[in-house]
Write a protein that holds these residues in place. Structure first.
Motif, short mmCIF file in Angstrom:
data_model
loop_
_atom_site.label_atom_id
_atom_site.label_comp_id
_atom_site.label_asym_id
_atom_site.label_seq_id
_atom_site.Cartn_x
_atom_site.Cartn_y
_atom_site.Cartn_z
N PRO A 1 0.82 -1.22 0.00
CA PRO A 1 0.00 0.00 0.00
C PRO A 1 0.85 1.27 0.00
O PRO A 1 0.42 2.31 -0.47
CB PRO A 1 -0.82 -0.12 1.27
N ASP A 2 2.06 1.15 0.52
CA ASP A 2 2.95 2.31 0.54
C ASP A 2 3.30 2.77 -0.87
O ASP A 2 3.53 3.95 -1.10
CB ASP A 2 4.24 1.99 1.31
N ASP A 3 3.34 1.81 -1.83
CA ASP A 3 3.65 2.18 -3.21
C ASP A 3 2.58 3.13 -3.76
O ASP A 3 2.90 4.15 -4.37
CB ASP A 3 3.74 0.94 -4.11
N PHE A 4 1.33 2.78 -3.55
CA PHE A 4 0.27 3.65 -4.06
C PHE A 4 0.27 4.97 -3.32
O PHE A 4 0.08 6.02 -3.93
CB PHE A 4 -1.11 2.98 -3.95
N TYR A 5 0.48 4.94 -2.01
CA TYR A 5 0.50 6.17 -1.23
C TYR A 5 1.61 7.10 -1.72
O TYR A 5 1.41 8.32 -1.86
CB TYR A 5 0.69 5.86 0.26
N THR A 6 2.76 6.55 -2.04
CA THR A 6 3.88 7.35 -2.55
C THR A 6 3.51 7.98 -3.89
O THR A 6 3.76 9.17 -4.12
CB THR A 6 5.14 6.48 -2.70
N LEU A 7 2.89 7.20 -4.76
CA LEU A 7 2.44 7.71 -6.05
C LEU A 7 1.39 8.81 -5.85
O LEU A 7 1.45 9.86 -6.48
CB LEU A 7 1.86 6.57 -6.89
N LYS A 8 0.46 8.57 -4.95
CA LYS A 8 -0.61 9.54 -4.68
C LYS A 8 -0.01 10.87 -4.21
O LYS A 8 -0.41 11.93 -4.68
CB LYS A 8 -1.56 8.98 -3.63
N LYS A 9 0.92 10.81 -3.29
CA LYS A 9 1.53 12.04 -2.77
C LYS A 9 2.27 12.81 -3.86
O LYS A 9 2.24 14.04 -3.90
CB LYS A 9 2.49 11.73 -1.61
N ALA A 10 2.90 12.09 -4.78
CA ALA A 10 3.61 12.76 -5.88
C ALA A 10 2.63 13.40 -6.85
O ALA A 10 2.85 14.52 -7.34
CB ALA A 10 4.50 11.76 -6.61
N LEU A 11 1.52 12.72 -7.14
CA LEU A 11 0.54 13.23 -8.10
C LEU A 11 -0.29 14.38 -7.55
O LEU A 11 -0.73 15.25 -8.31
CB LEU A 11 -0.38 12.11 -8.58
N GLU A 12 -0.55 14.40 -6.26
CA GLU A 12 -1.40 15.43 -5.65
C GLU A 12 -0.97 16.84 -6.04
O GLU A 12 -1.81 17.71 -6.24
CB GLU A 12 -1.39 15.32 -4.13
N TYR B 1 -5.88 7.11 -13.23
CA TYR B 1 -5.53 7.22 -11.81
C TYR B 1 -6.70 6.75 -10.93
O TYR B 1 -6.50 6.02 -9.95
CB TYR B 1 -5.14 8.67 -11.52
N LEU B 2 -7.90 7.15 -11.30
CA LEU B 2 -9.07 6.70 -10.53
C LEU B 2 -9.24 5.18 -10.61
O LEU B 2 -9.53 4.54 -9.60
CB LEU B 2 -10.34 7.41 -11.01
N ARG B 3 -9.05 4.60 -11.80
CA ARG B 3 -9.12 3.14 -11.92
C ARG B 3 -8.07 2.48 -11.04
O ARG B 3 -8.36 1.53 -10.31
CB ARG B 3 -8.91 2.72 -13.39
N LEU B 4 -6.83 3.00 -11.10
CA LEU B 4 -5.74 2.45 -10.30
C LEU B 4 -6.04 2.56 -8.81
O LEU B 4 -5.69 1.67 -8.03
CB LEU B 4 -4.44 3.18 -10.64
N SER B 5 -6.74 3.61 -8.41
CA SER B 5 -7.05 3.82 -6.99
C SER B 5 -8.21 2.94 -6.52
O SER B 5 -8.53 2.93 -5.34
CB SER B 5 -7.42 5.28 -6.74
#
Length: 170
Positions: A6-17, A31-35
């Protein structure tokens, strides 16, 4: 997600925000599909989605419609402050899916009660569907809740004039 932490997605999310406003509709949908159709991500991306609606194709409108359904299907309301149903309804209104927008605006009313913005937008949906009497009712309710709501005042005048014109010709 199964193969990664889950940390991988969280890291990606923080970068994209920090860059939502630069994303295209296609990138936001990916991104929504991936989430997993995360409602919070949709709400964060909503302003960018709305800003890109002018030039989208009918197939992209349909993809947005399906995205709204997926987001709502996995959503479980827990009393959060953000009114997801309202924003989903506004997106659908913006892409001219008026009956569907009304459904989400009704969900908003059920979850958050009567709100002048919700009632006004329901009235606009009814207007676009040519249900003038219902549109007038919504504008009246909007003004009962907020007598200073200028767009509702102007729209109610317009609706009444249009309804009178129709009644005189029938």
């Amino acid at each position: 997600m199964v193969q990664n932490s889950p940390d991988d997605f969280y890291t990606l999310k923080k970068a994209l925000e920090k860059h939502y406003e630069t994303l295209s509709i296609e990138q936001i949908l990916s991104y929504l599909r991936l989430s997993g159709w995360d409602a919070a991500i949709f709400l964060d991306c909503f302003p960018t989605i709305i800003n890109h609606l002018e030039d989208i194709s009918s197939s992209m409108q349909e993809e947005l419609f399906w995205a709204v359904q997926h987001i709502w299907d996995i959503y479980y309301p827990i009393g959060e402050q953000s009114d997801l149903a309202f924003y989903l309804g506004m997106l659908l209104y913006s892409i001219e899916y008026f009956p569907e927008a009304l459904e989400y605006l009704q969900h908003s009313r059920q979850l958050y009660g009567d709100d002048p913005n919700t009632m006004y937008n329901m009235g606009m949906c009814y207007y676009r569907l040519r249900q003038l009497d219902r549109a007038i009712e919504c504008m009246t309710q909007t003004l009962e809740q907020n007598p200073e709501f200028e767009p509702a005042k102007a729209m109610r005048i317009k609706l009444k004039a249009e309804a009178n014109r129709i009644h005189r010709t029938t």
